[in-house]
Scaffold this active site. Structure first.
Site, PDB file in Angstrom:
ATOM      1  N   SER A   1      45.304  41.668  -1.519  1.00  0.00           N
ATOM      2  CA  SER A   1      45.367  41.821  -2.989  1.00  0.00           C
ATOM      3  C   SER A   1      46.431  40.930  -3.603  1.00  0.00           C
ATOM      4  CB  SER A   1      45.749  43.239  -3.380  1.00  0.00           C
ATOM      5  OG  SER A   1      44.807  44.137  -3.017  1.00  0.00           O
TER       6      SER A   1
ATOM      7  N   ALA B   1      50.863  50.431  -3.340  1.00  0.00           N
ATOM      8  CA  ALA B   1      50.733  50.341  -1.868  1.00  0.00           C
ATOM      9  C   ALA B   1      49.466  49.577  -1.437  1.00  0.00           C
ATOM     10  CB  ALA B   1      50.681  51.757  -1.293  1.00  0.00           C
TER      11      ALA B   1
ATOM     12  N   ASP C   1      53.398  54.859  -5.890  1.00  0.00           N
ATOM     13  CA  ASP C   1      52.162  55.105  -5.133  1.00  0.00           C
ATOM     14  C   ASP C   1      52.450  56.200  -4.109  1.00  0.00           C
ATOM     15  OD1 ASP C   1      49.781  54.841  -3.423  1.00  0.00           O
ATOM     16  OD2 ASP C   1      49.525  52.896  -4.384  1.00  0.00           O
TER      17      ASP C   1
ATOM     18  N   ASP D   1      52.532  60.145  -9.153  1.00  0.00           N
ATOM     19  CA  ASP D   1      51.265  59.827  -9.805  1.00  0.00           C
ATOM     20  C   ASP D   1      51.535  58.775 -10.896  1.00  0.00           C
ATOM     21  OD1 ASP D   1      48.999  59.730 -11.342  1.00  0.00           O
ATOM     22  OD2 ASP D   1      48.678  61.900 -11.389  1.00  0.00           O
TER      23      ASP D   1
ATOM     24  N   LYS E   1      38.603  48.319 -12.904  1.00  0.00           N
ATOM     25  CA  LYS E   1      37.491  48.427 -11.946  1.00  0.00           C
ATOM     26  C   LYS E   1      36.223  48.666 -12.768  1.00  0.00           C
ATOM     27  CE  LYS E   1      40.932  48.505  -9.093  1.00  0.00           C
ATOM     28  NZ  LYS E   1      41.395  47.335  -8.361  1.00  0.00           N
TER      29      LYS E   1
HETATM   30  C1  LIG Z   1      43.731  48.627  -4.661  1.00  0.00           C
HETATM   31  S1  LIG Z   1      45.068  49.556  -4.054  1.00  0.00           S
HETATM   32  C2  LIG Z   1      46.446  48.629  -4.610  1.00  0.00           C
HETATM   33  C3  LIG Z   1      46.743  47.439  -3.789  1.00  0.00           C
HETATM   34  C4  LIG Z   1      48.037  46.784  -4.206  1.00  0.00           C
HETATM   35  N1  LIG Z   1      47.973  46.219  -5.535  1.00  0.00           N
HETATM   36  C5  LIG Z   1      48.433  45.692  -3.237  1.00  0.00           C
HETATM   37  O1  LIG Z   1      48.485  44.530  -3.675  1.00  0.00           O
HETATM   38  O2  LIG Z   1      48.687  45.968  -2.073  1.00  0.00           O
HETATM   39  C6  LIG Z   1      45.092  50.925  -5.094  1.00  0.00           C
HETATM   40  C7  LIG Z   1      46.263  51.846  -4.912  1.00  0.00           C
HETATM   41  O3  LIG Z   1      46.304  52.718  -6.024  1.00  0.00           O
HETATM   42  C8  LIG Z   1      46.843  53.932  -5.580  1.00  0.00           C
HETATM   43  N2  LIG Z   1      46.547  54.965  -6.582  1.00  0.00           N
HETATM   44  C9  LIG Z   1      45.347  55.427  -6.992  1.00  0.00           C
HETATM   45  N3  LIG Z   1      45.513  56.381  -7.923  1.00  0.00           N
HETATM   46  C10 LIG Z   1      46.838  56.497  -8.112  1.00  0.00           C
HETATM   47  C11 LIG Z   1      47.655  57.313  -8.937  1.00  0.00           C
HETATM   48  N4  LIG Z   1      47.114  58.182  -9.783  1.00  0.00           N
HETATM   49  N5  LIG Z   1      48.988  57.154  -8.885  1.00  0.00           N
HETATM   50  C12 LIG Z   1      49.556  56.252  -8.049  1.00  0.00           C
HETATM   51  N6  LIG Z   1      48.837  55.482  -7.220  1.00  0.00           N
HETATM   52  C13 LIG Z   1      47.501  55.600  -7.257  1.00  0.00           C
HETATM   53  C14 LIG Z   1      46.227  54.166  -4.214  1.00  0.00           C
HETATM   54  O4  LIG Z   1      47.019  55.035  -3.431  1.00  0.00           O
HETATM   55  C15 LIG Z   1      46.184  52.742  -3.666  1.00  0.00           C
HETATM   56  O5  LIG Z   1      47.279  52.493  -2.829  1.00  0.00           O
END
Ligand SMILES: C[S@@+](CC[C@H](N)C(=O)[O-])C[C@H]1O[C@@H](n2cnc3c(N)ncnc32)[C@H](O)[C@@H]1O
Length: 354
Positions: free
Chosen positions: A186, A219, A238, A258, A303
């Protein structure tokens, strides 16, 4: 009554997004003037390009989210002879007015298109030499580009692009390499967004050592990595774990919270957000951050749903605009489906002075 003239436009897009690409271009054109008498767009699902016919309406590349490259189509040759592809292409180019600054040979960004790369690489010097001898090709990246697009090995589309209203990259793809130390692929998405949305001077001005950022949905840390490598401090939000060099990194504070509930104690320079959520929910959150004055600049991912993608984007981006306009906030917002985006688009939003 005389029929208005037709102009054909060749638009490159991500394979599978042809319908969205055409829909968006036609809408932009219709906002200027009704389209009269032009044929329906030629859409082949999965082809990675579309051709739309308009009258004299102009398309604006920057405002087209799904368009990777914007080309005015001049000639199409449906069957090229296998033994001599050069002559018919040169004959077609001879009928076009003016000279060209650059020559780009391109193929669709599909599996079939990739198979054409050996052929285009071999063909490029032949065509280039011939055009130089004719004085049609001058090395000037600021003047009109000539695009020779091969949908397949036997047909060709010949068009031109205006460097001020198109992508400055072959096939409209701003490629990134995967840095070995980055924790996820990413990372290339944010790297590409920075290249595409900001010119060099803006990159230097807006991404400075000592700045502060919040990364929502951070993450395993690919986006955070892009920021810390520029000396920016990051609060990475995250519930999932950060990986590699980002575990206990001196510039990173990881909060298992969150992202929709997190609020910074002090305003930061940047908000980046890559949470997998509905675009309507993410756009509301981004609006809140700007209205509360919690950040000055943001890059975020929306998305896309399976269907009605253009409508979903309209509603998400329109919601942000309405909110910021109501608060009298001046801003610049650009959205693009980047090369590293899959079923998603990336948005850059920055506050501007009055
Ligand atoms: C596509 S991944 C992100 C990848 C990141 N940008 C990277 O470059 O490594 C999406 C992330 O969003 C987190 N996520 C989803 N809903 C969330 C929330 N409500 N609060 C915090 N994190 C969230 C997930 O745990 C996941 O790690």
């Amino acid at each position: 009554m005389q029929k208005p003239p037709q102009t054909h436009w060749l638009l490159y897009c991500r394979s599978g997004f042809e319908q969205d690409c055409a829909q968006e271009a036609l809408r932009q054109a219709k906002q200027q003037k009704p389209i009269i008498g032009a044929e329906q767009p030629a859409i082949v699902a999965g082809s990675g390009y579309v051709v739309v016919a308009l009258n004299e309406q102009k398309l604006s590349y920057r405002e087209l989210i799904f368009t990777r490259q914007l080309i005015r189509l001049h000639r199409s040759i449906a069957t090229l002879p296998e033994r001599d592809r050069l002559t018919p292409i040169l004959d077609a180019i001879a009928t076009l007015p003016g000279n060209f600054g650059t020559l780009w040979l391109e193929a669709p960004d599909t599996n079939e298109g990739k198979l054409l790369s050996t052929f285009t690489r071999r063909f490029q010097p032949l065509l280039e030499t011939a055009l130089r001898e004719q004085g049609r090709l001058q090395d000037d990246p600021r003047s009109t580009r000539l695009h020779i697009f091969f949908p397949d090995k036997t047909s060709v589309m010949i068009g031109s692009s205006d460097p001020h209203n198109s992508a400055d990259a072959i096939m409209g793809i701003v490629r990134q390499s995967m840095p070995a130390e980055a924790p996820s692929r990413s990372t290339m998405k944010l790297a590409e967004a920075i290249e595409v949305f900001m010119d060099r001077s803006e990159q230097t001005r807006l991404l400075r050592q000592g700045m502060q950022a919040v990364d929502l949905g951070a993450a395993p840390g690919g986006w955070t990595w892009q920021l810390v490598r520029r000396g920016i401090r990051v609060i990475a939000v995250d519930n999932g774990p950060m990986k590699g060099a980002l575990i206990n990194h001196p510039l990173v504070q990881h909060l298992k919270q969150d992202g929709f509930k997190y609020a910074p104690r002090k305003a930061v320079d940047w908000l980046v957000c890559d949470m997998v959520e509905k675009p309507s929910r993410v756009s509301l959150l981004i609006g809140e951050w700007f209205v509360a004055g919690w950040c000055k600049h943001a890059i975020f991912n929306l998305k896309l749903p399976m269907k009605q993608r253009v409508a979903a984007l309209d509603s998400a981006l329109g919601g942000i605009r309405t909110r910021l306009d109501a608060e009298g906030i001046n801003y610049r917002m650009i959205a693009k489906q980047l090369y590293h985006d899959r079923e998603e688009v990336t948005v850059f939003l920055t506050k501007t002075k009055g």
